[in-house]
Write an enzyme that holds these catalytic residues in place. Structure first.
Site, PDB file in Angstrom:
ATOM      1  N   GLY A 160      15.166  46.456   1.750  1.00  0.00           N
ATOM      2  CA  GLY A 160      13.682  47.091   1.268  1.00  0.00           C
ATOM      3  C   GLY A 160      13.258  48.338   1.765  1.00  0.00           C
ATOM      4  O   GLY A 160      13.102  49.390   1.240  1.00  0.00           O
ATOM      5  N   ASP A 181      24.315  45.632   7.708  1.00  0.00           N
ATOM      6  CA  ASP A 181      23.739  44.860   6.983  1.00  0.00           C
ATOM      7  C   ASP A 181      24.777  43.716   6.849  1.00  0.00           C
ATOM      8  O   ASP A 181      25.893  44.321   6.458  1.00  0.00           O
ATOM      9  CB  ASP A 181      23.146  45.307   5.980  1.00  0.00           C
ATOM     10  CG  ASP A 181      22.050  44.373   5.090  1.00  0.00           C
ATOM     11  OD1 ASP A 181      22.352  43.176   5.155  1.00  0.00           O
ATOM     12  OD2 ASP A 181      20.847  44.886   4.721  1.00  0.00           O
ATOM     13  N   ARG A 192      13.034  45.778  -5.538  1.00  0.00           N
ATOM     14  CA  ARG A 192      12.521  46.801  -4.640  1.00  0.00           C
ATOM     15  C   ARG A 192      13.458  47.753  -3.864  1.00  0.00           C
ATOM     16  O   ARG A 192      13.525  48.808  -3.387  1.00  0.00           O
ATOM     17  CB  ARG A 192      11.884  46.062  -3.539  1.00  0.00           C
ATOM     18  CG  ARG A 192      12.382  44.940  -2.817  1.00  0.00           C
ATOM     19  CD  ARG A 192      11.743  44.172  -1.898  1.00  0.00           C
ATOM     20  NE  ARG A 192      12.582  43.106  -1.068  1.00  0.00           N
ATOM     21  CZ  ARG A 192      13.326  41.994  -1.362  1.00  0.00           C
ATOM     22  NH1 ARG A 192      13.175  41.691  -2.459  1.00  0.00           N
ATOM     23  NH2 ARG A 192      13.995  41.526  -0.326  1.00  0.00           N
ATOM     24  N   LYS A 205      25.914  44.762   0.721  1.00  0.00           N
ATOM     25  CA  LYS A 205      24.657  45.789   0.557  1.00  0.00           C
ATOM     26  C   LYS A 205      25.146  47.023   1.140  1.00  0.00           C
ATOM     27  O   LYS A 205      24.798  48.040   0.710  1.00  0.00           O
ATOM     28  CB  LYS A 205      23.336  45.120   1.477  1.00  0.00           C
ATOM     29  CG  LYS A 205      22.652  44.175   0.589  1.00  0.00           C
ATOM     30  CD  LYS A 205      21.240  44.108   1.142  1.00  0.00           C
ATOM     31  CE  LYS A 205      20.661  43.075   0.332  1.00  0.00           C
ATOM     32  NZ  LYS A 205      19.295  42.631   1.146  1.00  0.00           N
ATOM     33  N   CYS A 292       6.397  50.712  23.549  1.00  0.00           N
ATOM     34  CA  CYS A 292       7.740  50.175  22.694  1.00  0.00           C
ATOM     35  C   CYS A 292       6.986  49.094  21.971  1.00  0.00           C
ATOM     36  O   CYS A 292       5.858  48.648  21.852  1.00  0.00           O
ATOM     37  CB  CYS A 292       8.695  49.588  23.957  1.00  0.00           C
ATOM     38  SG  CYS A 292       8.430  48.192  24.716  1.00  0.00           S
ATOM     39  N   CYS A 309       9.985  38.377   3.487  1.00  0.00           N
ATOM     40  CA  CYS A 309       9.804  38.850   2.049  1.00  0.00           C
ATOM     41  C   CYS A 309      10.262  37.660   1.029  1.00  0.00           C
ATOM     42  O   CYS A 309       9.549  37.320   0.137  1.00  0.00           O
ATOM     43  CB  CYS A 309      10.592  39.993   1.604  1.00  0.00           C
ATOM     44  SG  CYS A 309       9.852  41.410   2.491  1.00  0.00           S
ATOM     45  N   CYS A 369       9.021  47.266  28.524  1.00  0.00           N
ATOM     46  CA  CYS A 369       9.153  48.726  29.081  1.00  0.00           C
ATOM     47  C   CYS A 369       8.297  49.016  30.270  1.00  0.00           C
ATOM     48  O   CYS A 369       8.111  49.867  30.676  1.00  0.00           O
ATOM     49  CB  CYS A 369       8.980  49.768  27.973  1.00  0.00           C
ATOM     50  SG  CYS A 369       7.336  49.642  27.574  1.00  0.00           S
TER      51      CYS A 369
END
Lengths: 389, 98
Positions: A160, A181, A192, A205, A292, A309, A369
């Site tokens: 996305g 990925d 999307r 992908k 961070c 999602c 951090c």
């Protein structure tokens, strides 16, 4: 014509009709607004060309000159290797109606010999045309385009957020995009993840995205890594890049990315979406004042509190909007333009159509951090996320 | 909610086992006050910390970020950061989608 021309008589005739100027004169006229065009072939120009010259090989000159310079009145200064092809090129441009055309005597050989300015990064005609609208921006120009071409950007996730970001970064001429990925394209992604296509459902992908990116801009390099970001591969996958775009759809990957951003001192452009809202920020460990990701969320939430999602749903445009904001921040960072979104969290609410900006200071006691933070290895970061669920 | 940790200057009040009766004149330190949480007005004790508010509002252990007057309060300051009358707070959730 009774006799056919030979090379010398033709060039001789051209010298009578076309002004030949010395390289230093060409440089001066360039400074006054003249357009210096290097008409040598792409491969010749790759080794260097006069600074701020336009590369447009003689083979494409007549076909493309009007797109590059429509005005017939601008002085055009043509340069080749030794000053012969530029005469032939000048004649062609005169025929096209360009009124003020001259040829640089001695060509690039003499230009170099006289110690005039040379640029190594050269724009050929394809690049000059492809990037013409952003080259026009004084804040980008050829120097900026060269910075983009030299940049190596990681996109964590080719979904996305990664998809829209990758499309625009490729279009802008970012030299290398590395897509990480391990998912395959599913039909439910397509509302999307517009980089993919119906015909590529089932394909990795990364590969599907690579096809779309190279179709859009064959000049850039697209590296694909069909892997899931994990403790034992995170540094290997990210090292050697200049910038990280966070399009992760899970917290373990995001926390690993955040940790590697700190360790490798690579800026991380954070984005996340859910339903109708999104978040965005830039964490830049090269800056002492930058927070961070863990200054914002020291530990990941419980899985039930932060659905992804596929669980919560998302309006398809949301990742498009946030992904393009991430691409915008990436381009600004590469080009050194404007104010990056460092120390600020941007929230987007599509239903109210509000952007909301919140100051995001460093947490002096941040586990990621802070001065007292101890890095216990990426495996520990991964463990933090597995416990959280 | 009788005894709440308060800033150094108010420590003498913290020793009281119960808040004094709410009287307009003598109640400067322990009055109820109003804040805005996620856009909704909400009453709480004066000298309520961010951490205490999270508990009271049902966010205990939820690992959310808190925005106080348009600035994120670092997690390490949730215990010590006290709220003041009229403060505006927003709960910022970690979201996971990408």
């Amino acid at each position: 014509m009774s006799e056919s021309l030979n090379r010398e008589t033709w060039l001789g005739a051209l010298r009578g009709r076309i002004a030949e100027i010395a390289p230093a004169q060409a440089l001066a006229r360039q400074a006054q607004g003249g357009l210096l065009i290097d008409v040598r072939e792409d491969a010749e120009r790759a080794a260097g060309m006069p600074a701020d010259a336009l590369g447009l090989s003689r083979g494409f000159l007549e076909l493309r000159i009007e797109q590059v310079e429509a005005s017939r009145d601008r002085p055009l200064l043509l340069l080749c290797g030794s000053g012969q092809r530029s005469l032939l090129a000048a004649e062609a441009l005169q025929r096209l109606g360009y009124r003020d055309v001259s040829s640089v005597a001695g060509g690039f050989e003499r230009w170099k010999a006289e110690g005039l300015p040379v640029s190594a990064g050269t724009l050929d005609a394809d690049a000059a045309e492809r990037y013409a609208r952003q080259l026009r921006l004084p804040q980008v120009g050829e120097a900026g385009q060269a910075r983009l071409a030299a940049a190596k950007v990681v996109l964590l996730g080719a979904g996305g957020l990664g998809a829209p970001a990758a499309l625009y970064l490729a279009a802008a001429g970012v030299g290398q995009l590395t897509l990480i990925d391990d998912d395959r394209v599913e039909r439910s992604n397509l509302h999307r993840q517009v980089i993919h296509a119906d015909a590529r459902v089932g394909m990795a992908k990364t590969e599907s995205a690579r096809i779309a990116l190279q179709a859009l801009n064959p000049r850039i390099r697209v590296e694909v890594r069909n892997e899931r970001l994990q403790a034992d591969n995170v540094e290997r996958l990210l090292a050697g890049h200049d910038l990280l775009i966070d399009g992760a759809d899970n917290f373990p990957a995001r926390y690993l990315l955040a940790a590697a951003s700190q360790r490798l001192k690579l800026p991380m452009v954070y984005g996340a979406v859910e339903r109708f809202s999104g978040q965005l920020s830039v964490f830049d460990p090269r800056r002492a004042d930058s927070p961070c990701y863990r200054c914002l969320f020291p530990e990941p939430p419980a899985a039930a509190d932060a659905p992804n999602c596929s669980e919560a749903g998302v309006l398809g445009v949301l990742p498009g909007i946030v992904g393009l904001l991430q691409a915008t921040e990436a381009l600004k960072l590469i080009l050194g333009l404007g104010e990056p979104l460092v120390g600020r969290l941007l929230g987007f609410d599509a239903l109210g159509m509000h952007f909301r900006e919140t100051r995001l200071p460093r947490d002096p006691d941040c586990p990621g951090c802070g001065a007292g933070a101890v890095f216990g290895g990426y495996a520990e970061v991964a463990r933090l996320c597995s416990v959280a669920g | 909610m009788a005894v709440v940790p308060v800033a150094a200057g108010m420590r003498h009040r913290a020793r009281l086992s119960r808040p004094p009766p709410v009287k307009r004149d003598a109640s400067r330190y322990n009055v109820r006050m109003q804040i805005i949480l996620n856009g909704q007005p909400r009453d709480c004790d004066s000298a309520t910390s961010v951490a205490r508010l999270l508990e009271q509002a049902g966010y205990a252990g939820r690992r959310v970020a808190v925005e106080l007057n348009q600035e994120i309060v670092p997690r390490s300051r949730h215990d010590s950061q006290l709220l003041a009358d009229g403060d505006r707070l927003e709960i910022v959730h970690a979201i996971g989608g990408g």
